[in-house]
Design a protein around this motif. Structure first.
Motif, PDB file in Angstrom:
ATOM      1  N   SER A   8       0.811  -1.254   0.166  1.00 38.58           N
ATOM      2  CA  SER A   8       0.070   0.219  -0.013  1.00 38.58           C
ATOM      3  C   SER A   8       0.916   1.519   0.052  1.00 38.58           C
ATOM      4  O   SER A   8       2.087   1.313   0.473  1.00 38.58           O
ATOM      5  N   ARG A   9       0.443   2.372  -0.602  1.00 40.80           N
ATOM      6  CA  ARG A   9       0.714   3.675  -0.312  1.00 40.80           C
ATOM      7  C   ARG A   9      -0.596   4.544  -0.700  1.00 40.80           C
ATOM      8  O   ARG A   9      -1.531   4.124  -0.988  1.00 40.80           O
ATOM      9  N   PHE A  10      -0.253   6.041  -0.604  1.00 44.57           N
ATOM     10  CA  PHE A  10      -1.549   6.719  -0.789  1.00 44.57           C
ATOM     11  C   PHE A  10      -1.217   7.477  -2.219  1.00 44.57           C
ATOM     12  O   PHE A  10      -0.207   7.682  -2.508  1.00 44.57           O
ATOM     13  N   PRO A  11      -2.500   7.966  -2.596  1.00 42.08           N
ATOM     14  CA  PRO A  11      -2.515   8.566  -3.959  1.00 42.08           C
ATOM     15  C   PRO A  11      -1.965  10.030  -3.896  1.00 42.08           C
ATOM     16  O   PRO A  11      -2.004  10.639  -2.819  1.00 42.08           O
ATOM     17  N   VAL A  12      -1.333  10.318  -4.919  1.00 42.83           N
ATOM     18  CA  VAL A  12      -0.579  11.587  -4.910  1.00 42.83           C
ATOM     19  C   VAL A  12      -1.558  12.952  -4.775  1.00 42.83           C
ATOM     20  O   VAL A  12      -1.367  13.717  -4.089  1.00 42.83           O
ATOM     21  N   SER A  13      -2.820  12.547  -5.262  1.00 41.90           N
ATOM     22  CA  SER A  13      -3.838  13.330  -5.194  1.00 41.90           C
ATOM     23  C   SER A  13      -4.240  13.663  -3.822  1.00 41.90           C
ATOM     24  O   SER A  13      -4.922  14.791  -3.577  1.00 41.90           O
ATOM     25  N   ALA A  14      -4.064  12.723  -2.727  1.00 41.24           N
ATOM     26  CA  ALA A  14      -4.471  12.900  -1.443  1.00 41.24           C
ATOM     27  C   ALA A  14      -3.202  13.480  -0.668  1.00 41.24           C
ATOM     28  O   ALA A  14      -3.405  13.623   0.508  1.00 41.24           O
ATOM     29  N   LEU A  15      -1.986  13.604  -1.177  1.00 46.61           N
ATOM     30  CA  LEU A  15      -0.771  13.885  -0.526  1.00 46.61           C
ATOM     31  C   LEU A  15      -0.929  15.407   0.005  1.00 46.61           C
ATOM     32  O   LEU A  15      -1.342  16.070  -0.652  1.00 46.61           O
ATOM     33  N   LEU A  16      -0.375  15.537   1.256  1.00 47.17           N
ATOM     34  CA  LEU A  16       0.049  16.950   1.293  1.00 47.17           C
ATOM     35  C   LEU A  16       1.450  17.330   0.857  1.00 47.17           C
ATOM     36  O   LEU A  16       2.315  16.475   0.951  1.00 47.17           O
ATOM     37  N   ALA A  17       1.464  18.142   0.128  1.00 44.57           N
ATOM     38  CA  ALA A  17       2.646  18.562  -0.513  1.00 44.57           C
ATOM     39  C   ALA A  17       3.594  18.704   0.714  1.00 44.57           C
ATOM     40  O   ALA A  17       3.747  19.631   1.675  1.00 44.57           O
ATOM     41  N   PRO A 294     -22.436   2.796   5.904  1.00 45.13           N
ATOM     42  CA  PRO A 294     -22.689   2.044   4.746  1.00 45.13           C
ATOM     43  C   PRO A 294     -22.135   0.810   4.678  1.00 45.13           C
ATOM     44  O   PRO A 294     -21.265   0.301   5.041  1.00 45.13           O
ATOM     45  N   ALA A 295     -22.924  -0.209   4.022  1.00 49.68           N
ATOM     46  CA  ALA A 295     -22.581  -1.485   3.786  1.00 49.68           C
ATOM     47  C   ALA A 295     -22.686  -1.714   2.253  1.00 49.68           C
ATOM     48  O   ALA A 295     -23.288  -1.057   1.293  1.00 49.68           O
ATOM     49  N   PHE A 296     -21.586  -2.815   1.819  1.00 47.19           N
ATOM     50  CA  PHE A 296     -21.501  -3.051   0.504  1.00 47.19           C
ATOM     51  C   PHE A 296     -21.318  -4.370   0.195  1.00 47.19           C
ATOM     52  O   PHE A 296     -20.685  -5.229   0.964  1.00 47.19           O
ATOM     53  N   LEU A 297     -21.780  -5.059  -0.716  1.00 50.98           N
ATOM     54  CA  LEU A 297     -21.355  -6.385  -1.485  1.00 50.98           C
ATOM     55  C   LEU A 297     -20.475  -6.030  -2.349  1.00 50.98           C
ATOM     56  O   LEU A 297     -20.761  -5.352  -3.308  1.00 50.98           O
ATOM     57  N   VAL A 298     -19.364  -6.597  -2.270  1.00 57.54           N
ATOM     58  CA  VAL A 298     -18.429  -6.509  -3.272  1.00 57.54           C
ATOM     59  C   VAL A 298     -17.878  -7.830  -4.037  1.00 57.54           C
ATOM     60  O   VAL A 298     -17.768  -8.674  -3.366  1.00 57.54           O
ATOM     61  N   THR A 299     -17.495  -7.594  -5.222  1.00 55.34           N
ATOM     62  CA  THR A 299     -17.105  -8.796  -5.867  1.00 55.34           C
ATOM     63  C   THR A 299     -15.726  -8.817  -6.344  1.00 55.34           C
ATOM     64  O   THR A 299     -14.818  -8.001  -5.850  1.00 55.34           O
ATOM     65  N   ARG A 300     -15.378  -9.695  -7.021  1.00 53.70           N
ATOM     66  CA  ARG A 300     -13.693  -9.850  -7.413  1.00 53.70           C
ATOM     67  C   ARG A 300     -13.149  -8.763  -8.152  1.00 53.70           C
ATOM     68  O   ARG A 300     -11.988  -8.445  -8.059  1.00 53.70           O
ATOM     69  N   ASN A 301     -13.760  -7.977  -8.867  1.00 53.47           N
ATOM     70  CA  ASN A 301     -13.624  -6.683  -9.411  1.00 53.47           C
ATOM     71  C   ASN A 301     -13.102  -5.563  -8.299  1.00 53.47           C
ATOM     72  O   ASN A 301     -12.281  -4.897  -8.747  1.00 53.47           O
ATOM     73  N   PHE A 302     -13.675  -5.773  -7.094  1.00 54.72           N
ATOM     74  CA  PHE A 302     -13.354  -4.736  -6.127  1.00 54.72           C
ATOM     75  C   PHE A 302     -12.041  -5.313  -5.533  1.00 54.72           C
ATOM     76  O   PHE A 302     -11.171  -4.163  -5.279  1.00 54.72           O
ATOM     77  N   ASP A 303     -11.631  -6.396  -5.627  1.00 56.30           N
ATOM     78  CA  ASP A 303     -10.512  -6.989  -5.317  1.00 56.30           C
ATOM     79  C   ASP A 303      -9.264  -6.592  -6.216  1.00 56.30           C
ATOM     80  O   ASP A 303      -8.335  -6.228  -5.634  1.00 56.30           O
ATOM     81  N   ALA A 304      -9.863  -6.329  -7.710  1.00 56.88           N
ATOM     82  CA  ALA A 304      -8.550  -6.134  -8.482  1.00 56.88           C
ATOM     83  C   ALA A 304      -8.392  -4.688  -8.327  1.00 56.88           C
ATOM     84  O   ALA A 304      -7.220  -4.093  -8.264  1.00 56.88           O
ATOM     85  N   ILE A 305      -9.448  -3.847  -7.983  1.00 58.79           N
ATOM     86  CA  ILE A 305      -8.902  -2.366  -7.504  1.00 58.79           C
ATOM     87  C   ILE A 305      -8.149  -2.547  -6.307  1.00 58.79           C
ATOM     88  O   ILE A 305      -7.139  -1.588  -6.183  1.00 58.79           O
ATOM     89  N   TYR A 306      -8.437  -3.127  -5.258  1.00 58.20           N
ATOM     90  CA  TYR A 306      -7.769  -3.255  -4.052  1.00 58.20           C
ATOM     91  C   TYR A 306      -6.265  -3.546  -4.252  1.00 58.20           C
ATOM     92  O   TYR A 306      -5.442  -3.034  -3.587  1.00 58.20           O
ATOM     93  N   ALA A 311      -5.537  -0.819   0.120  1.00 59.46           N
ATOM     94  CA  ALA A 311      -6.228  -0.478   1.313  1.00 59.46           C
ATOM     95  C   ALA A 311      -7.917  -0.200   0.781  1.00 59.46           C
ATOM     96  O   ALA A 311      -7.828  -0.158  -0.216  1.00 59.46           O
ATOM     97  N   GLU A 312      -8.320  -0.812   1.773  1.00 62.80           N
ATOM     98  CA  GLU A 312     -10.190  -0.890   1.306  1.00 62.80           C
ATOM     99  C   GLU A 312     -10.605   0.409   1.231  1.00 62.80           C
ATOM    100  O   GLU A 312     -11.520   0.619   0.322  1.00 62.80           O
ATOM    101  N   SER A 313     -10.145   1.411   1.794  1.00 60.75           N
ATOM    102  CA  SER A 313     -10.630   2.830   1.671  1.00 60.75           C
ATOM    103  C   SER A 313     -10.354   3.170   0.385  1.00 60.75           C
ATOM    104  O   SER A 313     -11.144   3.950  -0.358  1.00 60.75           O
ATOM    105  N   TYR A 314      -9.186   3.110  -0.085  1.00 60.23           N
ATOM    106  CA  TYR A 314      -8.542   3.328  -1.585  1.00 60.23           C
ATOM    107  C   TYR A 314      -9.613   2.635  -2.516  1.00 60.23           C
ATOM    108  O   TYR A 314      -9.912   3.371  -3.296  1.00 60.23           O
ATOM    109  N   ALA A 315      -9.670   1.277  -2.284  1.00 60.22           N
ATOM    110  CA  ALA A 315     -10.563   0.562  -3.480  1.00 60.22           C
ATOM    111  C   ALA A 315     -11.892   1.108  -3.530  1.00 60.22           C
ATOM    112  O   ALA A 315     -12.528   1.347  -4.540  1.00 60.22           O
ATOM    113  N   LEU A 316     -12.431   1.641  -2.471  1.00 53.81           N
ATOM    114  CA  LEU A 316     -13.812   2.074  -2.245  1.00 53.81           C
ATOM    115  C   LEU A 316     -13.983   3.438  -2.983  1.00 53.81           C
ATOM    116  O   LEU A 316     -15.066   3.895  -3.494  1.00 53.81           O
TER     117      LEU A 316
END
Length: 404
Positions: A8-17, A294-306, A311-316
């Protein structure tokens, strides 16, 4: 894309410069780092980097000690999910993403035909990772990775990323001066790690180079290729928000605990939009803020994003943004907090109001850095709020009411 904590790492768009690459260090530390790099010359050659390239790219290279504290500061794991989601999936990013869908529709259609990943998902990754190419990150990859290869945790991991970066340069795909990105080495429109680039980047514009920095077509196609290789199934939804019946036993929740969708339906789980659950396939119940959120049913495509950033928050965030780009609305169930997170526009408003009160926090850019947090602690104490330095709805409302 995948780095320090496991993947894991965090996306640059969420980074503090943060501060740019340090130009100098104390002499002993610099000498130690140079000694380490000299020891990496042979392993780099075994990786496929020529001695001439290694010598050229390490000549005069200096360490950047400011990257080391960032190893343990990943917001997917320390930021409340309502803050994380509010900043990454806001009206600005949705509007910009829809514009990108239109502007790049022809390329995205070809990408979907080739790799089976829909345009909205690919563009959502682009939006979260670099704000559609606006925020690549400002750190030069070579000094950042050299520092991490010689210091701190995960040195073996970062040595491989350093060698991969050298290989990218040696093969002529991206010039070293164009390789700027995150502190951990992710670069380009969709923030590939260098080793991931070597495995999965593609030349989609046909110019003979796999260029994720200056070719949007290459970046979008490479992202789709990553997702396909991670198990993306053409035509399958990532999942959807659901409602749970009163008294529901949530002990079986968890991304890895997939069960037949028919079983979830039999337990009273229903789509939040009122639609019926699918009649076939498997899904897992995801409760990112517990059973009251909030609750979600997630498929294998969610796992691909993950797998893009573990990080589940990132994938969501990616999944939800893709839905919003398709025209869906916000989640039906609110986050379980009395102090919701703020969009980037609202964060800029907070900063503007702090400036009006005389707090020297710099330009109102929506990035909640150290000076903004300190100013927030001061005004929160003045307003009788918890002085935690967090930019949430309550402090924004208080600042608005006390507007000078």
């Amino acid at each position: 894309m995948t780095t320090p904590r496991s993947k894991s790492r965090f996306p640059v768009s969420a980074l503090l410069a943060v501060a740019p690459f340090a130009l100098s260090l104390a002499a002993p530390a610099a000498a130690q780092d140079l000694a380490c790099l000299a020891q990496l010359r042979a392993p780099a050659q075994a990786y496929g980097v020529s001695a001439a390239t290694f010598d050229r790219l390490t000549a005069g290279l200096q360490a950047d000690p400011t990257v080391l504290p960032l190893l343990d500061a990943q917001p997917e794991f320390v930021t409340p999910i309502w803050d994380y989601m509010a900043a990454l999936v806001d009206d600005e990013r949705i509007a910009d993403g829809r514009a990108m869908l239109e502007q790049w529709s022809a390329v995205l259609a070809r990408v979907e035909a080739e790799y089976g990943v829909d345009a909205a998902t690919v563009v959502a990754v682009w939006g979260v990772e670099s704000n559609y190419g606006r925020n690549f990150g400002s750190r030069a990859l070579l000094p950042s990775l050299a520092t991490l290869a010689c210091n701190g945790r995960r040195q073996s991991f970062f040595r491989q990323e350093l060698f991969a970066t050298m290989k990218i340069v040696e093969d002529g795909h991206v010039a070293p001066e164009r390789l700027n990105g995150s502190w951990a080495g992710a670069f380009g429109h969709t923030q590939f790690m260098p080793s991931t680039y070597l495995r999965l980047a593609v030349d989609f514009d046909g110019d003979g180079r796999r260029d994720l920095v200056d070719s949007i077509a290459d970046a979008l196609a490479s992202t789709a290729n990553f997702l396909r290789q991670a198990g993306w199934q053409r035509g399958l939804a990532w999942g959807y928000e659901v409602g749970l019946p009163a008294g529901f036993d949530s002990s079986g929740a968890g991304r890895k605990n997939k069960r037949g969708i028919a079983e979830w339906a039999g337990r009273g789980v229903r789509r939040a939009d009122g639609g019926a659950l699918a009649q076939a396939g498997n899904a897992a119940l995801l409760l990112p803020a517990g059973a009251s959120g909030p609750a979600f049913l997630v498929t294998r495509n969610f796992d691909a994003i993950y797998s893009y950033n573990a990080a589940e928050s990132y994938a969501l965030a990616i999944a939800h943004l893709s839905d919003r780009l398709r025209g869906a609305g916000p989640f039906a169930t609110p986050w379980p907090t009395d102090d919701p997170g703020l969009s980037r526009a609202e964060r800029r408003e907070v900063q503007t109001l702090l400036l009006a009160r005389g707090h020297d926090i710099g330009n109102p850019d929506g990035m909640i850095g150290a000076r903004t947090r300190e100013a927030l602690r001061v005004v929160q104490a003045e307003f009788g709020l918890p002085a935690d330095g967090r930019a949430g709805r309550r402090v924004l409302d208080a600042l608005r009411q006390a507007r000078p």
